[in-house]
Design a protein around this motif. Sequence first.
Motif, short mmCIF file in Angstrom:
data_model
loop_
_atom_site.label_atom_id
_atom_site.label_comp_id
_atom_site.label_asym_id
_atom_site.label_seq_id
_atom_site.Cartn_x
_atom_site.Cartn_y
_atom_site.Cartn_z
N ALA A 17 0.83 -1.21 0.00
CA ALA A 17 0.00 0.00 0.00
C ALA A 17 0.86 1.26 0.00
CB ALA A 17 -0.92 -0.01 1.22
N ARG A 18 1.96 1.24 0.75
CA ARG A 18 2.86 2.40 0.79
C ARG A 18 3.53 2.64 -0.55
NH1 ARG A 18 4.51 4.32 5.90
NH2 ARG A 18 3.54 3.21 7.65
N TRP A 19 3.94 1.55 -1.21
CA TRP A 19 4.58 1.69 -2.53
C TRP A 19 3.59 2.24 -3.55
CZ3 TRP A 19 3.79 -1.36 -7.12
CH2 TRP A 19 4.67 -1.03 -8.16
N LEU A 20 2.38 1.70 -3.55
CA LEU A 20 1.37 2.17 -4.50
C LEU A 20 1.05 3.64 -4.27
CD1 LEU A 20 -1.07 -0.89 -4.52
CD2 LEU A 20 0.46 -0.18 -6.38
N GLU A 21 0.98 4.05 -3.02
CA GLU A 21 0.69 5.45 -2.72
C GLU A 21 1.82 6.34 -3.21
OE1 GLU A 21 -0.89 9.01 -1.54
OE2 GLU A 21 -1.83 7.06 -1.91
N GLY A 22 3.07 5.87 -3.07
CA GLY A 22 4.20 6.64 -3.59
C GLY A 22 4.16 6.76 -5.10
N GLU A 23 3.79 5.67 -5.77
CA GLU A 23 3.68 5.72 -7.23
C GLU A 23 2.60 6.71 -7.65
OE1 GLU A 23 5.49 3.79 -9.75
OE2 GLU A 23 6.76 3.89 -7.97
N ARG A 24 1.52 6.76 -6.90
CA ARG A 24 0.43 7.68 -7.25
C ARG A 24 0.80 9.13 -6.94
NH1 ARG A 24 -3.08 10.77 -5.23
NH2 ARG A 24 -2.35 10.34 -3.11
#
Length: 310
Positions: A17-24
């Motif tokens: 979830a943290r990685w996806l949020e960073g990508e977004r």
Amino acid sequence: MTGPPLALAPAMADALARWLEGERAVRGRSAHTITAYQGDLLAFLSFLGGYHGAPALPGTLTALTQTDMRAFAGAERARGLSPRSLARRLSAVRSFLRWLSDREGFDASRALSARGPRYRRSLPRPIPVDQARAVLALAGTRHPTPWVAARDAAVLTMLYGLGLRISEALALDGEDWPFGDTLVIKGKGGRERVVPVLPVAAAAVGEYLRLAPWSPSPGAPLFRGVRGGRLAPGAVQQAMVSLRQSLGLPETATPHALRHSFATHLLAAGGDLRTIQQLLGHASLSTTQVYTGVDDAHLLAVHRAAHPRR
């Protein structure tokens, strides 16, 4: 043989979830891209859970090797995933592993050194200039309701005349009209670009609005369906099916093919790749360079047909 996929452990779900949020948030990935990345990583982490017989954890990913990556790739290919889709999936996995290795302070080089599948990038299939003109001319006469026919012609003219994606054209709102000499388009990943507006495109939209039962207003869609809501891509695609059948065009003659035609015809007329990249809104020049292959293919066809020594 691996068992069924295991549920993600809370620590792993949190890292994802943290990685996806960073990508977004940091990289500006679109919602569509984030959804695809999430599917890619869930497939990978679930595979590891079944492959090793225990849920994948951030700590256990430190021991990943080329063998693990190859096993995952083999399993995905066995499921019928195409080389292109697998290459994209592995790219997302590598990005996540790089991020996690920086965050957790481990060396992920053994897993990252695994090579992905090779695939040939398919060339866009543009519509010849005369056929593109025929599509736009016929579009305004195909529907029995005059304003709907004018709307279809306007949307298709925007795709071919400005090089827009269908989603970009249909996202325009009432406040975007009247067009000036240029139009600000918000594309993939929230990236904005400025595109010149051809008079013929503005005229086509103006004719549609003259006939439509709604006037353009702020916050309302510029292109509307028959019930007044935002026009759906499927309606444009269906209109193109009808046009293609009437004109005897191949199934590759889709609304998106008009965008390909915009780029290919510009290149053939002497446009440079950097300018075309900006007009199309490509993040990378390598994406735009595929159109040089289209142009080369056309030159080879002409050469083979016309050369006196053939």
